[in-house]
Design a protein around this motif. Structure first.
Motif, PDB file in Angstrom:
ATOM      1  N   VAL A 189       3.779  17.041  -3.890  1.00  0.00           N
ATOM      2  CA  VAL A 189       3.155  15.888  -3.240  1.00  0.00           C
ATOM      3  C   VAL A 189       4.262  14.920  -2.848  1.00  0.00           C
ATOM      4  O   VAL A 189       5.213  14.715  -3.613  1.00  0.00           O
ATOM      5  CB  VAL A 189       2.159  15.187  -4.190  1.00  0.00           C
ATOM      6  CG1 VAL A 189       1.570  13.938  -3.544  1.00  0.00           C
ATOM      7  CG2 VAL A 189       1.056  16.152  -4.619  1.00  0.00           C
ATOM      8  N   VAL A 190       4.150  14.321  -1.682  1.00  0.00           N
ATOM      9  CA  VAL A 190       5.120  13.330  -1.206  1.00  0.00           C
ATOM     10  C   VAL A 190       4.409  12.005  -0.966  1.00  0.00           C
ATOM     11  O   VAL A 190       3.386  11.961  -0.275  1.00  0.00           O
ATOM     12  CB  VAL A 190       5.800  13.792   0.093  1.00  0.00           C
ATOM     13  CG1 VAL A 190       6.754  12.715   0.616  1.00  0.00           C
ATOM     14  CG2 VAL A 190       6.549  15.109  -0.122  1.00  0.00           C
ATOM     15  N   LEU A 191       4.935  10.951  -1.555  1.00  0.00           N
ATOM     16  CA  LEU A 191       4.397   9.603  -1.349  1.00  0.00           C
ATOM     17  C   LEU A 191       5.419   8.724  -0.663  1.00  0.00           C
ATOM     18  O   LEU A 191       6.633   8.890  -0.838  1.00  0.00           O
ATOM     19  CB  LEU A 191       4.014   8.943  -2.676  1.00  0.00           C
ATOM     20  CG  LEU A 191       2.792   9.477  -3.409  1.00  0.00           C
ATOM     21  CD1 LEU A 191       3.193  10.575  -4.381  1.00  0.00           C
ATOM     22  CD2 LEU A 191       2.079   8.351  -4.166  1.00  0.00           C
ATOM     23  N   THR A 192       4.922   7.753   0.095  1.00  0.00           N
ATOM     24  CA  THR A 192       5.772   6.738   0.693  1.00  0.00           C
ATOM     25  C   THR A 192       4.919   5.497   0.928  1.00  0.00           C
ATOM     26  O   THR A 192       3.759   5.426   0.500  1.00  0.00           O
ATOM     27  CB  THR A 192       6.425   7.250   1.999  1.00  0.00           C
ATOM     28  OG1 THR A 192       7.414   6.307   2.432  1.00  0.00           O
ATOM     29  CG2 THR A 192       5.391   7.457   3.101  1.00  0.00           C
ATOM     30  N   SER A 193       5.485   4.516   1.606  1.00  0.00           N
ATOM     31  CA  SER A 193       4.730   3.295   1.903  1.00  0.00           C
ATOM     32  C   SER A 193       3.913   3.489   3.174  1.00  0.00           C
ATOM     33  O   SER A 193       4.228   4.333   4.025  1.00  0.00           O
ATOM     34  CB  SER A 193       5.682   2.120   2.094  1.00  0.00           C
ATOM     35  OG  SER A 193       6.514   2.333   3.229  1.00  0.00           O
ATOM     36  N   THR A 208       0.811  -1.217   0.000  1.00  0.00           N
ATOM     37  CA  THR A 208       0.000   0.000   0.000  1.00  0.00           C
ATOM     38  C   THR A 208       0.842   1.264   0.000  1.00  0.00           C
ATOM     39  O   THR A 208       1.578   1.529   0.952  1.00  0.00           O
ATOM     40  CB  THR A 208      -0.929   0.023   1.228  1.00  0.00           C
ATOM     41  OG1 THR A 208      -1.693  -1.168   1.256  1.00  0.00           O
ATOM     42  CG2 THR A 208      -1.867   1.221   1.148  1.00  0.00           C
ATOM     43  N   PRO A 209       0.715   2.085  -1.053  1.00  0.00           N
ATOM     44  CA  PRO A 209       1.379   3.389  -1.067  1.00  0.00           C
ATOM     45  C   PRO A 209       0.431   4.450  -0.523  1.00  0.00           C
ATOM     46  O   PRO A 209      -0.796   4.326  -0.614  1.00  0.00           O
ATOM     47  CB  PRO A 209       1.658   3.620  -2.555  1.00  0.00           C
ATOM     48  CG  PRO A 209       0.621   2.807  -3.263  1.00  0.00           C
ATOM     49  CD  PRO A 209       0.102   1.752  -2.332  1.00  0.00           C
ATOM     50  N   VAL A 210       0.994   5.501   0.048  1.00  0.00           N
ATOM     51  CA  VAL A 210       0.179   6.571   0.624  1.00  0.00           C
ATOM     52  C   VAL A 210       0.764   7.919   0.254  1.00  0.00           C
ATOM     53  O   VAL A 210       1.951   8.049  -0.060  1.00  0.00           O
ATOM     54  CB  VAL A 210       0.088   6.462   2.168  1.00  0.00           C
ATOM     55  CG1 VAL A 210      -0.505   5.131   2.592  1.00  0.00           C
ATOM     56  CG2 VAL A 210       1.446   6.693   2.813  1.00  0.00           C
ATOM     57  N   ILE A 211      -0.091   8.932   0.301  1.00  0.00           N
ATOM     58  CA  ILE A 211       0.374  10.313   0.198  1.00  0.00           C
ATOM     59  C   ILE A 211       0.583  10.812   1.618  1.00  0.00           C
ATOM     60  O   ILE A 211      -0.341  10.825   2.433  1.00  0.00           O
ATOM     61  CB  ILE A 211      -0.641  11.186  -0.556  1.00  0.00           C
ATOM     62  CG1 ILE A 211      -0.750  10.712  -2.018  1.00  0.00           C
ATOM     63  CG2 ILE A 211      -0.227  12.658  -0.503  1.00  0.00           C
ATOM     64  CD1 ILE A 211      -1.797  11.441  -2.829  1.00  0.00           C
ATOM     65  N   ALA A 212       1.829  11.207   1.906  1.00  0.00           N
ATOM     66  CA  ALA A 212       2.200  11.595   3.271  1.00  0.00           C
ATOM     67  C   ALA A 212       2.264  13.102   3.457  1.00  0.00           C
ATOM     68  O   ALA A 212       2.217  13.590   4.595  1.00  0.00           O
ATOM     69  CB  ALA A 212       3.551  10.980   3.629  1.00  0.00           C
ATOM     70  N   HIS A 224       1.677  10.857 -12.450  1.00  0.00           N
ATOM     71  CA  HIS A 224       2.872  10.702 -11.615  1.00  0.00           C
ATOM     72  C   HIS A 224       2.557  10.023 -10.290  1.00  0.00           C
ATOM     73  O   HIS A 224       3.358   9.230  -9.779  1.00  0.00           O
ATOM     74  CB  HIS A 224       3.498  12.073 -11.336  1.00  0.00           C
ATOM     75  CG  HIS A 224       4.188  12.681 -12.503  1.00  0.00           C
ATOM     76  ND1 HIS A 224       4.488  14.018 -12.578  1.00  0.00           N
ATOM     77  CD2 HIS A 224       4.640  12.141 -13.669  1.00  0.00           C
ATOM     78  CE1 HIS A 224       5.092  14.284 -13.725  1.00  0.00           C
ATOM     79  NE2 HIS A 224       5.182  13.153 -14.400  1.00  0.00           N
ATOM     80  N   VAL A 225       1.407  10.349  -9.705  1.00  0.00           N
ATOM     81  CA  VAL A 225       1.052   9.719  -8.429  1.00  0.00           C
ATOM     82  C   VAL A 225       0.889   8.214  -8.610  1.00  0.00           C
ATOM     83  O   VAL A 225       1.391   7.429  -7.798  1.00  0.00           O
ATOM     84  CB  VAL A 225      -0.240  10.342  -7.847  1.00  0.00           C
ATOM     85  CG1 VAL A 225      -0.716   9.558  -6.624  1.00  0.00           C
ATOM     86  CG2 VAL A 225      -0.011  11.793  -7.459  1.00  0.00           C
ATOM     87  N   CYS A 236      11.582   2.671  -5.004  1.00  0.00           N
ATOM     88  CA  CYS A 236      11.954   3.804  -4.165  1.00  0.00           C
ATOM     89  C   CYS A 236      11.096   3.755  -2.914  1.00  0.00           C
ATOM     90  O   CYS A 236      10.117   3.003  -2.842  1.00  0.00           O
ATOM     91  CB  CYS A 236      11.786   5.137  -4.899  1.00  0.00           C
ATOM     92  SG  CYS A 236      10.086   5.563  -5.325  1.00  0.00           S
ATOM     93  N   GLU A 237      11.457   4.560  -1.939  1.00  0.00           N
ATOM     94  CA  GLU A 237      10.720   4.559  -0.665  1.00  0.00           C
ATOM     95  C   GLU A 237       9.958   5.857  -0.436  1.00  0.00           C
ATOM     96  O   GLU A 237       8.854   5.856   0.092  1.00  0.00           O
ATOM     97  CB  GLU A 237      11.698   4.346   0.502  1.00  0.00           C
ATOM     98  CG  GLU A 237      11.021   4.385   1.849  1.00  0.00           C
ATOM     99  CD  GLU A 237      11.208   3.110   2.646  1.00  0.00           C
ATOM    100  OE1 GLU A 237      10.631   3.023   3.729  1.00  0.00           O
ATOM    101  OE2 GLU A 237      11.908   2.211   2.168  1.00  0.00           O
ATOM    102  N   VAL A 238      10.555   6.970  -0.852  1.00  0.00           N
ATOM    103  CA  VAL A 238       9.912   8.281  -0.703  1.00  0.00           C
ATOM    104  C   VAL A 238       9.988   9.000  -2.039  1.00  0.00           C
ATOM    105  O   VAL A 238      11.084   9.308  -2.521  1.00  0.00           O
ATOM    106  CB  VAL A 238      10.581   9.128   0.397  1.00  0.00           C
ATOM    107  CG1 VAL A 238       9.970  10.530   0.445  1.00  0.00           C
ATOM    108  CG2 VAL A 238      10.470   8.448   1.756  1.00  0.00           C
ATOM    109  N   ALA A 239       8.828   9.257  -2.629  1.00  0.00           N
ATOM    110  CA  ALA A 239       8.778   9.910  -3.939  1.00  0.00           C
ATOM    111  C   ALA A 239       8.242  11.335  -3.794  1.00  0.00           C
ATOM    112  O   ALA A 239       7.231  11.564  -3.132  1.00  0.00           O
ATOM    113  CB  ALA A 239       7.889   9.118  -4.892  1.00  0.00           C
ATOM    114  N   LEU A 240       8.928  12.258  -4.435  1.00  0.00           N
ATOM    115  CA  LEU A 240       8.548  13.666  -4.433  1.00  0.00           C
ATOM    116  C   LEU A 240       8.073  14.057  -5.834  1.00  0.00           C
ATOM    117  O   LEU A 240       8.728  13.734  -6.828  1.00  0.00           O
ATOM    118  CB  LEU A 240       9.747  14.532  -4.036  1.00  0.00           C
ATOM    119  CG  LEU A 240       9.602  16.053  -4.174  1.00  0.00           C
ATOM    120  CD1 LEU A 240       8.569  16.589  -3.183  1.00  0.00           C
ATOM    121  CD2 LEU A 240      10.960  16.738  -3.972  1.00  0.00           C
TER     122      LEU A 240
END
Length: 383
Positions: A215-219, A6-10, A87-88, A100-104
């Protein structure tokens, strides 16, 4: 079938500027990145994935240098205004796959202060189809106007119905302190504004502004240690729609393909959607997107949007931040759809908050409706 991991927007950040002659687009990118990372409780050192668009053919490399990033995942997908919605989905897939772990994701533009008239130009020079279209001088707004004319001819849609979309979204902008235009307008005001390309009036068209966001995404696992409530990325899909070598229906959109796929991936139905953030380059874009996403049948959009249905308190609130028609439109608006959806799902939208908001749909459109365009649909859920 959703993402395996599960990816999330942090974190999210919308740059407050609508007029920034003292800034460069790169500066707006950087300030937006800083804001989103602070919102997520992360730093630039945590970022190992980076996505951007709208800064030239190799802009992702220039921006990575400007931000002092050396990511292991890069995405410069450029499909017009839908780019950042795509992109999201891409970043979510990369996180789920362990790339990757943290996407900007960042965007910045000074379209207004540079006097760039978004939507009035022609096609994209050098594209093969342009060789056939350029002699006839089509413009972006002319292409959308052609679609609106066809919709009116085929289904009896009226200028008043299109105008109601602009009126409703302006009402939402009045609740957003950052919106560029907040004064209420009426259907009569829209119809009295000058014709830009018949039947589209000035107030049927998106505004032009400076601006940007990130926007920042991570797990989901990483997000457990972060300060803000995460927003789940439940599903996403992309599509394109074109002239099919001359065989086309002007009222078809890429949303007809991407919408059902994204909802199926997320495991939701139309009845589950609490708020819709739709690309509103023109009022006809909103009406056609609602139809092509399947919220109503083709040709019924004019009636569907009436009587407050797409307003706050209605069955399907649309563009609660004021959209590109009233809040901001720096040229590629997809990132702002995501930012507002996240605010709604977090319960951070203030006076424009949708009650009990649990599922949001974002749909970006890029290119020229009626000729060739992209569509990217994203389903987000409250974490």
């Amino acid at each position: 079938m959703g993402f395996a991991r599960t990816p999330v927007i942090a974190g999210v950040y919308e740059h407050p500027t609508r007029w920034a002659p003292d800034k460069t687009a790169f500066q707006i990118h950087a300030e937006s990145a800083r804001g989103a990372l602070a919102d997520a409780g992360l730093t630039i050192a945590d970022v190992d994935g980076y996505c951007t668009s709208g800064v030239g053919p190799l802009g992702v490399l220039s921006m990575a240098e400007h931000l002092n990033l050396q990511p292991r995942y890069l995405d410069s997908t450029s499909i017009g205004g839908a780019s950042f919605v795509a992109h999201v989905t891409h970043a979510a897939a990369a996180i789920a796959a362990g790339l990757c772990e943290v996407a900007l994701i960042t965007y910045g533009s000074t379209a207004s202060s540079e006097r760039f008239a978004v939507g009035t130009g022609g096609g994209f020079a050098g594209d093969p189809p342009d060789h056939f279209e350029a002699p006839f001088g089509p413009t972006v707004v002319g292409s959308y106007a052609l679609v609106a004319q066809r919709h009116m001819h085929e289904f009896g849609t009226t200028p008043e119905q299109l105008a109601e979309i602009a009126v409703t979204i302006r009402r939402h902008a009045g609740l957003n302190p950052a919106a560029k235009f907040r004064e209420p307008i009426t259907v009569a005001d829209v119809l009295a504004s000058r014709l830009v390309s018949s039947p589209l009036h000035l107030l049927d068209c998106c505004i032009i502004s400076d601006g940007g966001g990130a926007v920042v995404l991570t797990s989901a696992e990483r997000a457990r240690d972060l300060p803000r409530r995460p927003v789940l990325v439940l599903g996403g899909s992309e599509a394109c729609c074109h002239t099919a070598m001359g065989r086309r229906d002007l009222t078809d959109m890429a949303a007809q393909q991407s919408g059902p796929r994204a909802m199926a991936m997320a495991g939701v139905t139309h009845a589950d959607i609490d708020v819709c953030m739709l690309y509103d380059s023109f009022t006809i874009t909103v009406l056609e997107t609602i139809e092509n996403l399947g919220f109503c049948k083709k040709g019924e959009g004019g009636g569907f949007i009436r009587n407050g249905r797409i307003g706050l308190g209605g069955a399907l609130p649309v563009n609660t931040d004021g959209g590109g028609l009233s809040s901001n439109h720096p040229g590629m608006r997809g990132i702002f759809l995501i930012i507002e959806a996240v605010k709604q799902l977090r319960g951070d939208a203030g006076a424009r908050q949708v009650r009990d908001c649990e599922v949001a749909l974002c749909h970006g459109t890029g290119g020229m409706l009626g000729l060739r365009h992209s569509g990217a649909t994203l389903i987000l859920g409250r974490g």
